[in-house]
Design a protein around this motif. Structure first.
Motif, PDB file in Angstrom:
ATOM      1  N   ALA A 168      -4.261  -1.010  -3.895  1.00 16.91           N
ATOM      2  CA  ALA A 168      -3.192  -0.140  -3.418  1.00 16.91           C
ATOM      3  C   ALA A 168      -3.520   0.358  -2.009  1.00 16.91           C
ATOM      4  N   TYR A 169      -2.501   0.403  -1.148  1.00 14.54           N
ATOM      5  CA  TYR A 169      -2.710   0.843   0.222  1.00 14.54           C
ATOM      6  C   TYR A 169      -3.073   2.328   0.252  1.00 14.54           C
ATOM      7  N   LEU A 170      -3.909   2.699   1.210  1.00 16.88           N
ATOM      8  CA  LEU A 170      -4.336   4.085   1.361  1.00 16.88           C
ATOM      9  C   LEU A 170      -3.366   4.837   2.261  1.00 16.88           C
ATOM     10  N   THR A 171      -3.394   6.160   2.111  1.00 19.02           N
ATOM     11  CA  THR A 171      -2.477   7.035   2.833  1.00 19.02           C
ATOM     12  C   THR A 171      -3.259   8.171   3.464  1.00 19.02           C
ATOM     13  N   ILE A 172      -2.930   8.495   4.700  1.00 17.86           N
ATOM     14  CA  ILE A 172      -3.495   9.652   5.393  1.00 17.86           C
ATOM     15  C   ILE A 172      -2.526  10.816   5.212  1.00 17.86           C
ATOM     16  N   ASN A 173      -2.953  11.854   4.509  1.00 20.67           N
ATOM     17  CA  ASN A 173      -2.117  13.014   4.227  1.00 20.67           C
ATOM     18  C   ASN A 173      -2.587  14.197   5.066  1.00 20.67           C
ATOM     19  N   ALA A 174      -1.661  14.827   5.761  1.00 20.18           N
ATOM     20  CA  ALA A 174      -1.968  16.055   6.492  1.00 20.18           C
ATOM     21  C   ALA A 174      -1.855  17.232   5.534  1.00 20.18           C
ATOM     22  N   VAL A 175      -2.932  17.968   5.342  1.00 18.36           N
ATOM     23  CA  VAL A 175      -2.961  19.081   4.394  1.00 18.36           C
ATOM     24  C   VAL A 175      -3.031  20.388   5.166  1.00 18.36           C
ATOM     25  N   HIS A 176      -2.672  21.479   4.471  1.00 21.03           N
ATOM     26  CA  HIS A 176      -2.726  22.807   5.083  1.00 21.03           C
ATOM     27  C   HIS A 176      -4.177  23.219   5.298  1.00 21.03           C
ATOM     28  N   TYR A 177      -4.435  23.871   6.385  1.00 23.91           N
ATOM     29  CA  TYR A 177      -5.764  24.381   6.681  1.00 23.91           C
ATOM     30  C   TYR A 177      -5.651  25.848   7.072  1.00 23.91           C
ATOM     31  N   SER A 178      -6.745  26.544   6.926  1.00 26.59           N
ATOM     32  CA  SER A 178      -6.762  27.981   7.179  1.00 26.59           C
ATOM     33  C   SER A 178      -6.659  28.248   8.678  1.00 26.59           C
ATOM     34  N   VAL A 179      -5.720  29.118   9.046  1.00 26.57           N
ATOM     35  CA  VAL A 179      -5.533  29.477  10.455  1.00 26.57           C
ATOM     36  C   VAL A 179      -5.838  30.944  10.718  1.00 26.57           C
ATOM     37  N   GLU A 265       2.853   0.744   6.509  1.00 30.03           N
ATOM     38  CA  GLU A 265       3.405   0.202   5.282  1.00 30.03           C
ATOM     39  C   GLU A 265       4.333   1.224   4.634  1.00 30.03           C
ATOM     40  N   LYS A 266       5.117   0.751   3.708  1.00 31.67           N
ATOM     41  CA  LYS A 266       6.016   1.638   2.981  1.00 31.67           C
ATOM     42  C   LYS A 266       5.223   2.516   2.014  1.00 31.67           C
ATOM     43  N   LYS A 267       5.709   3.714   1.823  1.00 35.41           N
ATOM     44  CA  LYS A 267       4.983   4.661   0.973  1.00 35.41           C
ATOM     45  C   LYS A 267       4.948   4.223  -0.481  1.00 35.41           C
ATOM     46  N   LYS A 268       5.935   3.448  -0.921  1.00 34.55           N
ATOM     47  CA  LYS A 268       5.956   3.018  -2.318  1.00 34.55           C
ATOM     48  C   LYS A 268       4.830   2.039  -2.633  1.00 34.55           C
ATOM     49  N   LYS A 269       4.207   1.443  -1.606  1.00 30.07           N
ATOM     50  CA  LYS A 269       3.085   0.544  -1.823  1.00 30.07           C
ATOM     51  C   LYS A 269       1.749   1.266  -1.905  1.00 30.07           C
ATOM     52  N   SER A 270       1.752   2.576  -1.709  1.00 28.99           N
ATOM     53  CA  SER A 270       0.511   3.335  -1.735  1.00 28.99           C
ATOM     54  C   SER A 270       0.155   3.724  -3.161  1.00 28.99           C
ATOM     55  N   LEU A 271      -0.987   4.370  -3.319  1.00 32.54           N
ATOM     56  CA  LEU A 271      -1.461   4.802  -4.629  1.00 32.54           C
ATOM     57  C   LEU A 271      -0.590   5.942  -5.140  1.00 32.54           C
ATOM     58  N   CYS A 301     -12.645   5.345 -19.957  1.00 29.95           N
ATOM     59  CA  CYS A 301     -12.407   4.142 -20.755  1.00 29.95           C
ATOM     60  C   CYS A 301     -10.920   3.817 -20.747  1.00 29.95           C
ATOM     61  N   GLY A 302     -10.604   2.606 -21.174  1.00 29.66           N
ATOM     62  CA  GLY A 302      -9.225   2.146 -21.234  1.00 29.66           C
ATOM     63  C   GLY A 302      -9.182   0.634 -21.205  1.00 29.66           C
ATOM     64  N   ALA A 303      -7.989   0.087 -21.357  1.00 31.35           N
ATOM     65  CA  ALA A 303      -7.812  -1.362 -21.379  1.00 31.35           C
ATOM     66  C   ALA A 303      -7.963  -1.941 -19.978  1.00 31.35           C
ATOM     67  N   GLN A 304      -7.829  -3.251 -19.880  1.00 34.82           N
ATOM     68  CA  GLN A 304      -7.953  -3.924 -18.596  1.00 34.82           C
ATOM     69  C   GLN A 304      -6.789  -3.571 -17.680  1.00 34.82           C
ATOM     70  N   ASP A 305      -7.091  -3.469 -16.383  1.00 37.11           N
ATOM     71  CA  ASP A 305      -6.086  -3.266 -15.330  1.00 37.11           C
ATOM     72  C   ASP A 305      -5.237  -2.025 -15.578  1.00 37.11           C
ATOM     73  N   VAL A 306      -5.861  -0.983 -16.098  1.00 35.34           N
ATOM     74  CA  VAL A 306      -5.141   0.259 -16.336  1.00 35.34           C
ATOM     75  C   VAL A 306      -5.443   1.295 -15.258  1.00 35.34           C
ATOM     76  N   THR A 310      -9.942   2.738 -10.001  1.00 34.55           N
ATOM     77  CA  THR A 310      -9.222   3.576  -9.041  1.00 34.55           C
ATOM     78  C   THR A 310      -9.394   5.052  -9.364  1.00 34.55           C
ATOM     79  N   PHE A 311      -9.318   5.397 -10.644  1.00 40.31           N
ATOM     80  CA  PHE A 311      -9.525   6.783 -11.058  1.00 40.31           C
ATOM     81  C   PHE A 311     -10.945   7.228 -10.732  1.00 40.31           C
ATOM     82  N   ASN A 312     -11.926   6.366 -10.933  1.00 41.20           N
ATOM     83  CA  ASN A 312     -13.312   6.725 -10.647  1.00 41.20           C
ATOM     84  C   ASN A 312     -13.524   6.970  -9.161  1.00 41.20           C
ATOM     85  N   ARG A 313     -12.951   6.122  -8.306  1.00 43.24           N
ATOM     86  CA  ARG A 313     -13.109   6.325  -6.870  1.00 43.24           C
ATOM     87  C   ARG A 313     -12.475   7.651  -6.434  1.00 43.24           C
TER      88      ARG A 313
END
Length: 648
Positions: A168-179, A265-271, A301-306, A310-313
């Protein structure tokens, strides 16, 4: 014929202009655009007409000189269907637009500017995202962004990000930071000071012109390292990081991203993480941050290709935001995360995981080479190896356990044995609409079921499992060795996965084989020197040499006659392991082992026989006897490093 040429050079007929005015009578063109319309060909007129209609639909005027749209100064005329409000005493003056609708809202979601060859500057307003494919090095100059669950703030070191089409393609998200309740003027001044050491005056002016409150500024650079150069040097893998796809949006942003080596890339292709996955991640991060509860042990744990890997990373990256390190126990032989396939390993992770497995091969704390991508027909050896590797876990930081995707029949019974053996505090069970349903692995279910090598036990106080048969094989504290090992119950968290893999039941085996080969190539790339040096072939590296009398051989995947073992070993990829016992053999030949011992694996190597002198293999650029960056094979080479000799 001459008349036809003159006919082509003439401008458009009157009917063309009437069709344009009839379609949108509100369009008012000045004299210059009208002259241009009469001199254009049919394709140019069609393109200009489409842009005019788009500008009118957006309520903007087309600027002929700049080729951009700008808001019209005059208000747009109301539609006929909209009733006009009647003036009355109850109607006051028209309210002014809110402050939030001015300025930054008219800017695009993200802006990018090319700084030079292989460098670009990107501005991301708060809560905006950018999904891309390719590889780049990201440095946060101001603000804070999130990539694959890992937060990158200003002042932190740059991170290499690998967004490949295999995952799955990665996404750079801008998050709120303390000002700290800073005004916009103070934020602009602070950002300008931070950018002074990275950008020139012209680029700083562009950044401040497009700057908005709570905006994050990042620098993207082209990645050049030995792993990327080695993988892309193969003709069939030149497209593994970036794919050349025709696009119609060729503009300044396209060239800026292309110079870095990425593509939008399109956002629908991301995680896409489900609500249950986000809830489970939040709970695990909260438990791991609390020192009073100790170090949690999370079994996924879980079945194949579930989506287990990705969850571990994502979980590793989330935990590294609040703690310094995470331990990882790899129990999946076929699709390993940090080592070549066929290994059971324990690793200490201190850096984020921002890519597929073949981009972050690392040296484990303890590793045993099993020799096959599956443990079928040899479950007992698989369990013994896991116990041996798990004994090195010091319980100083949280542990994540990755399991196989085989959860049916004997695979489920083997999973129950692992739960009793490893005693996790949390069990994450992933499921999806594509995977087969399996029973919930609650503490009661695990307690009542018999595994392959363990029997169901009655409940004791505090819901514990007393397994004296494992007490002799686990190394805990000295005060616990005399008593039986007590495995407490776990908390089950069910996660519904919305992960969409590219695999199917038909191409799963081919995909898994390709991923194993990529992991091996990624492991091999660490043999090469760092990038300013040119890329050299593996056979050009200086080999290590070991005499025959310091070597013991064992073929794990097949039965080979002793007279043919040297033929089978020559020119093969082998595992380099260290035998603890003192093994003595013939003075002119290696020792042939009858059984596969459980011992530490130091690395992998391509083997070459120089009969009758010694065995040689290419050496990494790290000193011997730590050949931890060599290649995986189907054979074992068991060597005692205390008796090895190096050539002069």
């Amino acid at each position: 014929m001459a008349d036809s040429v003159v006919q082509l050079r003439r401008g458009p007929s009157r009917s063309t202009w009437l069709r344009v005015r009839k379609a949108r009578p509100q369009l008012i063109l000045s004299r210059r655009p009208r002259r241009r319309l009469w001199t254009l060909r049919w394709s140019g007129r069609r393109r200009l007409r489409r842009r005019l209609l788009q500008a009118h639909a957006a309520g903007a005027d087309w600027l002929e000189d700049s080729g951009q749209c700008s808001r019209a100064a005059a208000p747009r005329r109301p539609k006929a269907a909209d009733p006009e409000p009647e003036p009355g005493p109850e109607l006051g003056p028209e309210p002014e637009p809110a402050a939030s609708t001015k300025g930054p809202q008219n800017l695009p979601s993200w802006s990018v500017r090319q700084l030079g060859p292989g460098r670009a500057l990107m501005l991301l307003p708060a809560e905006q995202t950018f999904t891309f494919s390719g590889i780049c090095r990201l440095t946060c100059l101001y603000g804070q962004v999130e990539v694959f669950g890992f937060l990158i703030s200003q002042g932190q070191p740059a991170q290499d990000i690998f967004s490949t089409y295999t995952h799955a393609y990665l996404t750079i998200n801008a998050v709120h930071y303390s000002v700290s309740e800073k005004r916009e003027k103070e934020m602009r001044k602070e950002a300008r000071i931070l950018l002074r050491s990275h950008l020139n005056l012209e680029d700083r002016c562009w950044a401040m012109k497009n700057f908005s409150p709570l905006c994050s500024i990042v620098m993207l650079e082209r990645v050049k390292n030995s792993t990327v150069n080695f993988l892309t040097s193969y003709p069939g893998l030149s497209y593994i990081f970036t794919q050349e796809i025709s696009t119609f949006q060729i503009n300044a942003e396209y060239f800026a991203l292309k110079s870095v080596g990425i593509r939008k890339e399109k956002k629908k292709k991301s995680l896409n993480l489900s609500v249950s996955a986000l809830s489970a991640l939040e709970e695990l991060v909260s438990v791991s941050s609390e020192e009073a509860d100790g170090c949690p042990i999370v079994l996924v744990c879980g079945a194949q290709d579930v989506g287990k890997s990705t969850f571990n990373r994502y979980l590793i990256n989330q935990l590294l935001n609040s703690i310094s390190c995470v331990d990882y126990l790899e129990c999946d032989l076929g699709q390993t995360e940090f080592t070549p396939p066929g290994c059971i390993s324990l690793l200490n992770i201190t850096e984020p995981v921002l890519g597929p497995p073949f981009t972050h091969q690392r040296t484990p704390q303890k590793m045993v080479y099993y020799g096959k991508p599956s443990c079928e027909n040899n479950y007992e050896n698989y369990i013994e190896i896991i116990k041996y590797v798990f004994s090195s876990y010091k319980r100083e930081c949280p542990l994540i356990i990755n399991t196989m995707g085989w959860v049916a029949d004997e695979g489920l019974l083997l999973l129950i044995d692992l739960i009793r053996l490893l005693s996790p505090t949390h069990v994450i069970q992933l499921s999806s609409a594509r995977s087969k349903q399996m029973a919930n692995l609650t503490p009661d279910y695990v307690d009542d079921m018999d595994g392959l090598y363990t029997k169901s036990k009655s409940k004791v106080r505090n819901r514990g499992y007393e397994l004296p048969e494992f007490a002799d094989n686990l190394e805990f504290a000295d005060e616990d060795k005399e008593s039986s090992v007590l495995f407490t119950g776990h908390k089950l968290i069910c996660v519904y996965s919305e992960f969409s893999p590219r695999k199917s039941s038909r191409n799963r085996e081919s995909h898994n084989r390709i991923f194993r080969e990529l992991a091996v190539l990624g492991y091999l790339s660490q043999l090469l020197p760092p990038v300013p040096k040119p890329l050299s072939p593996l056979h050009g590296l200086t080999p290590y040499q070991v005499p025959f009398n310091a070597v013991a051989l064992r073929i794990t995947h097949a039965d080979v006659a002793p007279t043919h073992i040297l033929y089978a070993v020559n020119a093969s990829w082998v595992g380099l392991c260290k035998i603890l016992d003192d093994v003595r053999g013939y003075t002119r030949g290696p020792i042939l082992l009858a059984q596969t011992p459980i011992c530490d694996c130091l690395g992998f190597a391509p083997l070459c026989l120089e009969f009758p002198l010694a065995l040689t293999w290419p050496s990494p650029w790290t000193p011997f006897p730590r050949p931890s960056h060599l290649l995986l094979g189907l054979l074992h080479l068991w060597t005692d490093c205390s008796h090895t000799t190096l050539p002069p």
